[in-house]
Design a protein around this motif. Structure first.
Motif, mmCIF file in Angstrom:
data_model
loop_
_atom_site.group_PDB
_atom_site.id
_atom_site.type_symbol
_atom_site.label_atom_id
_atom_site.label_comp_id
_atom_site.label_asym_id
_atom_site.label_seq_id
_atom_site.Cartn_x
_atom_site.Cartn_y
_atom_site.Cartn_z
ATOM 1 N N VAL A 169 -20.040 -5.378 19.578
ATOM 2 C CA VAL A 169 -19.741 -3.929 19.409
ATOM 3 C C VAL A 169 -19.371 -2.635 18.661
ATOM 4 O O VAL A 169 -19.312 -2.835 17.292
ATOM 5 N N PHE A 170 -20.460 -1.354 19.084
ATOM 6 C CA PHE A 170 -20.719 -0.330 18.274
ATOM 7 C C PHE A 170 -19.658 0.803 17.998
ATOM 8 O O PHE A 170 -20.278 1.070 19.706
ATOM 9 N N ASP A 171 -19.733 1.973 18.190
ATOM 10 C CA ASP A 171 -19.158 3.424 18.219
ATOM 11 C C ASP A 171 -20.535 3.931 18.299
ATOM 12 O O ASP A 171 -21.677 3.320 17.629
ATOM 13 N N GLU A 172 -19.892 5.626 18.725
ATOM 14 C CA GLU A 172 -21.739 6.204 18.838
ATOM 15 C C GLU A 172 -22.658 6.059 18.058
ATOM 16 O O GLU A 172 -23.200 6.859 17.440
ATOM 17 N N ASN A 173 -21.641 6.294 16.171
ATOM 18 C CA ASN A 173 -22.502 6.164 15.174
ATOM 19 C C ASN A 173 -23.241 5.937 14.755
ATOM 20 O O ASN A 173 -23.767 5.066 13.541
ATOM 21 N N GLU A 174 -23.229 4.619 15.568
ATOM 22 C CA GLU A 174 -23.804 2.984 15.856
ATOM 23 C C GLU A 174 -23.508 2.854 14.795
ATOM 24 O O GLU A 174 -23.700 1.653 13.381
ATOM 25 N N MET A 175 -21.706 2.379 14.282
ATOM 26 C CA MET A 175 -20.909 1.612 13.057
ATOM 27 C C MET A 175 -20.245 0.677 14.258
ATOM 28 O O MET A 175 -19.625 0.528 15.073
ATOM 29 N N PRO A 176 -19.785 -0.337 13.196
ATOM 30 C CA PRO A 176 -19.156 -1.561 14.002
ATOM 31 C C PRO A 176 -18.239 -1.777 14.105
ATOM 32 O O PRO A 176 -17.117 -0.643 13.543
ATOM 33 N N LEU A 177 -17.053 -1.829 15.755
ATOM 34 C CA LEU A 177 -16.093 -0.696 15.966
ATOM 35 C C LEU A 177 -14.991 -2.880 15.880
ATOM 36 O O LEU A 177 -15.034 -3.690 17.049
ATOM 37 N N PRO A 178 -14.015 -2.769 14.767
ATOM 38 C CA PRO A 178 -13.622 -4.362 14.996
ATOM 39 C C PRO A 178 -12.466 -3.256 16.543
ATOM 40 O O PRO A 178 -11.964 -2.865 17.045
ATOM 41 N N ASN A 179 -11.300 -4.409 16.539
ATOM 42 C CA ASN A 179 -10.402 -4.889 17.616
ATOM 43 C C ASN A 179 -10.729 -4.105 18.595
ATOM 44 O O ASN A 179 -9.989 -3.373 19.398
ATOM 45 N N VAL A 180 -11.858 -3.884 19.652
ATOM 46 C CA VAL A 180 -12.018 -3.971 20.900
ATOM 47 C C VAL A 180 -11.839 -5.102 22.295
ATOM 48 O O VAL A 180 -12.076 -6.485 21.435
ATOM 49 N N ASN A 181 -10.825 -4.747 22.954
ATOM 50 C CA ASN A 181 -10.803 -5.768 24.233
ATOM 51 C C ASN A 181 -11.762 -5.765 25.206
ATOM 52 O O ASN A 181 -12.714 -4.466 25.633
ATOM 53 N N ILE A 182 -11.721 -6.944 24.947
ATOM 54 C CA ILE A 182 -13.247 -7.404 25.836
ATOM 55 C C ILE A 182 -12.541 -8.596 26.495
ATOM 56 O O ILE A 182 -12.038 -9.560 26.309
ATOM 57 N N GLU A 183 -12.857 -8.123 28.541
ATOM 58 C CA GLU A 183 -11.934 -9.630 28.973
ATOM 59 C C GLU A 183 -12.713 -9.115 30.247
ATOM 60 O O GLU A 183 -13.455 -8.185 30.584
ATOM 61 N N SER A 184 -12.693 -9.967 30.811
ATOM 62 C CA SER A 184 -13.089 -10.760 32.131
ATOM 63 C C SER A 184 -12.044 -10.985 33.025
ATOM 64 O O SER A 184 -11.265 -10.609 32.762
ATOM 65 N N GLU A 185 -12.255 -11.197 34.678
ATOM 66 C CA GLU A 185 -11.643 -11.423 35.621
ATOM 67 C C GLU A 185 -10.485 -12.692 34.662
ATOM 68 O O GLU A 185 -9.231 -12.442 34.897
ATOM 69 N N ASN A 186 -10.756 -13.674 34.356
ATOM 70 C CA ASN A 186 -10.017 -14.854 33.684
ATOM 71 C C ASN A 186 -10.226 -14.953 31.824
ATOM 72 O O ASN A 186 -9.676 -15.819 31.682
ATOM 73 N N GLN A 187 -11.294 -14.046 31.635
ATOM 74 C CA GLN A 187 -10.742 -14.829 29.771
ATOM 75 C C GLN A 187 -10.849 -13.180 29.484
ATOM 76 O O GLN A 187 -11.256 -11.918 29.633
ATOM 77 N N GLY A 188 -10.478 -13.744 28.219
ATOM 78 C CA GLY A 188 -10.733 -12.140 27.092
ATOM 79 C C GLY A 188 -10.249 -12.330 25.590
ATOM 80 O O GLY A 188 -10.190 -14.052 25.263
ATOM 81 N N THR A 189 -10.954 -11.671 25.124
ATOM 82 C CA THR A 189 -11.247 -12.232 23.436
ATOM 83 C C THR A 189 -11.256 -10.507 22.645
ATOM 84 O O THR A 189 -11.039 -9.137 23.730
ATOM 85 N N PHE A 190 -11.103 -10.902 21.380
ATOM 86 C CA PHE A 190 -11.601 -9.888 21.089
ATOM 87 C C PHE A 190 -12.264 -9.223 19.945
ATOM 88 O O PHE A 190 -12.496 -10.396 19.053
#
Length: 161
Positions: A30-51
């Motif tokens: 996952v990147f931010d607008e400056n093309e730097m990696p973005l830590p601790n992003v919450n990623i979730e689907s209907e029944n699963q999730g991760t960071f």
């Protein structure tokens, strides 16, 4: 009887293997607008999730062969929603989302105390009191013995560093 138990165990093992194999994996960074990696992003689907980790890397397993919506969210960034994604069984899908900054303007912030605290048990030791401490060594350990609440069974050992 023994043959039916063996047949049941074979069918159970085979069905568990089929259920386990019906997943797909979404992975990348996952990147931010400056093309730097973005830590601790919450990623979730209907029944699963991760960071995402400190380098922005993530792995998310989803159920295969059905429509899935994946949401990427992070404080200070706009939410990114990936809708109607259908992946095949055991498919590895690489997706590098870019989250845009989200600025929120606040006109005024007022901080008011809810209650107040009163400090109790403060002891002040004057320099004259320190000079008149009995004993040959008027060190910190002797000063601490004068404080109220100091346990008499406690022994102080000087630090070696």
């Amino acid at each position: 009887m023994r043959l039916s138990k063996l047949y049941f165990l074979v069918v159970l093992t085979f069905s568990a293997t089929l259920l386990e194999a019906q997943t797909a994996t979404i992975t990348r960074v996952v990147f931010d607008e400056n093309e730097m990696p973005l830590p601790n992003v919450n990623i979730e689907s209907e029944n699963q999730g991760t960071f995402s980790d400190i380098n922005g890397f993530y792995i998310l397993e989803i159920i295969a062969d059905q429509e899935t919506t994946i949401t990427f969210s992070h404080i200070g960034n706009k939410k990114l929603v990936l809708k109607d994604l259908i992946l095949n069984t055991n498919e590895n899908y690489e997706f590098n989302p870019v989250l845009k900054n989200e600025a929120i303007l606040i006109a005024e912030v007022v901080v008011t105390p809810v209650g107040s605290r009163h400090a109790e048990g403060i002891t002040t030791i004057s320099p004259d009191m320190v000079r008149n401490i009995p004993g040959t060594n008027a060190g910190v350990e002797n000063i601490l013995k004068l404080l109220p609440g100091y346990p008499p069974t406690m022994s102080l050992v000087p630090s070696t560093w």
